[in-house]
Design an enzyme around this catalytic site. Structure first.
Site, PDB file in Angstrom:
ATOM      1  N   HIS A 186       2.648   7.377  -0.837  1.00 41.24           N
ATOM      2  CA  HIS A 186       3.728   7.046  -1.767  1.00 41.24           C
ATOM      3  C   HIS A 186       3.644   5.587  -2.184  1.00 41.24           C
ATOM      4  O   HIS A 186       3.036   4.767  -1.502  1.00 41.24           O
ATOM      5  CB  HIS A 186       5.106   7.314  -1.128  1.00 41.24           C
ATOM      6  CG  HIS A 186       5.434   6.388   0.001  1.00 41.24           C
ATOM      7  ND1 HIS A 186       4.864   6.501   1.258  1.00 41.24           N
ATOM      8  CD2 HIS A 186       6.254   5.308   0.084  1.00 41.24           C
ATOM      9  CE1 HIS A 186       5.336   5.548   2.051  1.00 41.24           C
ATOM     10  NE2 HIS A 186       6.175   4.801   1.361  1.00 41.24           N
ATOM     11  N   ASN A 191      15.063   5.746  -3.267  1.00 37.47           N
ATOM     12  CA  ASN A 191      14.799   5.356  -1.882  1.00 37.47           C
ATOM     13  C   ASN A 191      16.067   5.579  -1.059  1.00 37.47           C
ATOM     14  O   ASN A 191      17.151   5.194  -1.476  1.00 37.47           O
ATOM     15  CB  ASN A 191      14.364   3.883  -1.815  1.00 37.47           C
ATOM     16  CG  ASN A 191      13.807   3.495  -0.456  1.00 37.47           C
ATOM     17  OD1 ASN A 191      14.418   3.743   0.580  1.00 37.47           O
ATOM     18  ND2 ASN A 191      12.628   2.897  -0.447  1.00 37.47           N
ATOM     19  N   CYS A 203      -7.891 -13.963 -19.509  1.00 37.17           N
ATOM     20  CA  CYS A 203      -9.027 -13.587 -20.362  1.00 37.17           C
ATOM     21  C   CYS A 203     -10.237 -14.470 -20.045  1.00 37.17           C
ATOM     22  O   CYS A 203     -11.369 -13.986 -19.961  1.00 37.17           O
ATOM     23  CB  CYS A 203      -8.666 -13.719 -21.843  1.00 37.17           C
ATOM     24  SG  CYS A 203      -7.477 -12.482 -22.409  1.00 37.17           S
TER      25      CYS A 203
END
Lengths: 335, 335
Positions: free
Chosen positions: B166, B76, B199
């Site tokens: 992006h 970046n 779960c």
């Protein structure tokens, strides 16, 4: 180099990323279209239209000639929390729900349409704060409620849907996790250092001086060391009290003065930015240090903030405080 | 009546305040001005302009004729975390700071300017996810880092400053409090119920079915019971793995399919809304269940949310999921 700073209460880090010095004008807000029920004659909060909001929960008499009232508190017409009864938990499989019983009120801060809280005369700001206190005392007696927040949304970007100056009070049947987090942070600091963390912060800010925005006999306004937002400001009472309702008449006057000054500095420095403020207090703990947090809405919390809770702040609080101190305030009637 | 719902992981409540049924069109986003470096020829992420971003950290070969590359990962240019060395803590009076050393990378998801992730061909979405995994593996070896987040900002309102598709990867030298909070929530549930909370949530969602948006052999996409935001969606792997990097090649294909389908449903249902997504995983705990959270930016967190952490959500997740399921997706090349 960007600097991580730790919030002493929540334990969360903030990243002060100052790529380059910014001028306040870079944050100047484009005047929002004030279309949303901005017309005087149709404004539900204007004198003459009281029928739209229904009976007052609290009303202070007019302060000027011909004024029907000075402050009104009314029920929110679209309440997020309302209704009677217990917030009894209901289990849906593994999930837990509860009816959102509670209170949702609107504090109409002035009969004058188009006048911001920062521009009200000082005694009027004091009346608004007195109304907060009076409603807070009333809601304290409400057996449905576990937590009450006074807050203010100013400007569309900050979530306001009506232009006429107002704040809101919400009473919830549950204690927010965030309130527990703050209390845990205070207790942790107390155990380690034997002192109130907010009291120590006040001492530190006075010693350092760079982040102070305003001060008077009872209050200090400063940009916190680990500011999550550009131009974030906290207003703390010098003398710790857990509960806002225990504020004295003298302190109430001083609070009105420092709140007005701080909001006016923000308005002048940043061109009437959208902001939220929250009056943080609690009934469930005696260790709290009640205070006000002001958050101008000048930046966007994006994916990084949502995913980590760590905020990127592009204005150092030392810089923000200096800009706010440098504003020249012309004394007006009542200030 | 509004309904409070508890997030099983963070313990925080959400208020589902549905005043009236909303149509998805009420959330349609005005097309944002795409002015910010939106011009093809000047876009730093377009082929031909690679010099603007510098050397790639990772580059996949072109997939079509004449394509120089298919996915590029670059540093970046305005990193929030960067530099070498330890994030050594510095004490400023009572305050704690540390240099924000770390990594901040950009994943350029396609050479094609103006194509959204939802509209990429399936193998290309898979390549993007493979790049996440490969960089995550590389950053795992970086001794500076304690935590890594892959996230995506789509649209200006969601914090994107460049239009070209992006995502971003940030590696931090500290573990966010929010990550600790999630792990504590998982451990608390584990102690009480002897099972993974995520779960159990999957099982509950499959039984209930009303909040499911999409499903395939390896993944389920659903609007969580305590959605904080309108049209919030979580994508969970059916089989619990603590770490995203342990995803199998087959699961990676299935993840590409369900992510593309979910984003496409959002785009078609809500008119290309701004959104963030966060790929939540961790290195420091074996109890996590890695997953993706998608947050469309359709509402404003105002004073109440900032003060309490309790969100007001005006769309019930059951309703959001139904709207998203009802969208007709026309199969296109590669899907």
């Amino acid at each position: 180099m960007a600097e991580l700073r730790k919030d002493l209460i929540t334990g969360e880090w903030v990243n002060i990323v100052v790529e380059r010095a910014k001028r306040p004008s870079e944050f100047h807000h484009r005047k929002e279209s004030r279309a949303v029920r901005g017309e005087h004659s149709q404004c539900p909060f204007c004198p003459g239209n009281e029928v739209q909001t229904g009976a007052s929960l609290l009303e202070y008499p007019g302060a000027a000639d011909g004024e029907p009232w000075s402050v009104r508190v009314v029920p929110n017409k679209f309440p997020a929390f309302h209704g009677a009864g217990d917030a009894e938990r209901v289990q849906h499989g593994i999930n837990l729900a509860a009816p959102a019983v509670g209170a949702h009120e609107v504090v109409i801060e002035t009969p004058e349409h188009g006048k911001s809280l920062a521009r009200l005369e000082l005694p009027q700001v004091e009346r608004v704060l007195a109304a907060y206190r009076e409603r807070y005392l009333a809601l304290r007696e409400d057996p449905r409620l576990e937590y009450t927040l006074v807050f203010r949304n100013h400007g569309k970007v900050a979530g306001a849907s009506i232009e006429h100056a107002h704040s809101q009070i919400i009473g919830t049947p549950i204690i927010p996790q965030l309130a527990h987090t703050r209390i845990r942070g205070i207790e942790r600091y107390q155990q380690e250092h034997g002192r109130c963390v907010y009291c120590d912060i006040i001492e530190q800010e006075q010693e350092d001086a760079r982040r102070i925005v305003a001060q008077n006999a009872s209050f200090i306004a400063f940009a916190p060391f680990a500011s999550r937002h550009p131009f974030e400001i906290w207003i703390l009472p010098m003398e710790r009290k857990a509960h806002f309702v225990d504020i004295s008449p003298g302190e109430l006057r001083d609070l009105a003065a420092i709140l007005k000054e701080t909001l006016l500095r923000l308005e002048l420095c940043l061109g009437d930015p959208p902001y939220n403020f929250m009056l943080l207090t609690t009934d469930f703990s005696e260790v709290f240090h009640w205070h006000i947090e002001i958050v101008p809405r000048l930046s966007i919390a994006a994916g990084f903030e949502l995913g980590t809770g760590i905020y990127l702040n592009v204005v150092a609080p030392e810089q923000a405080a200096q800009f706010l101190r440098d504003v020249t305030i012309t004394p007006t009637k009542g200030t």
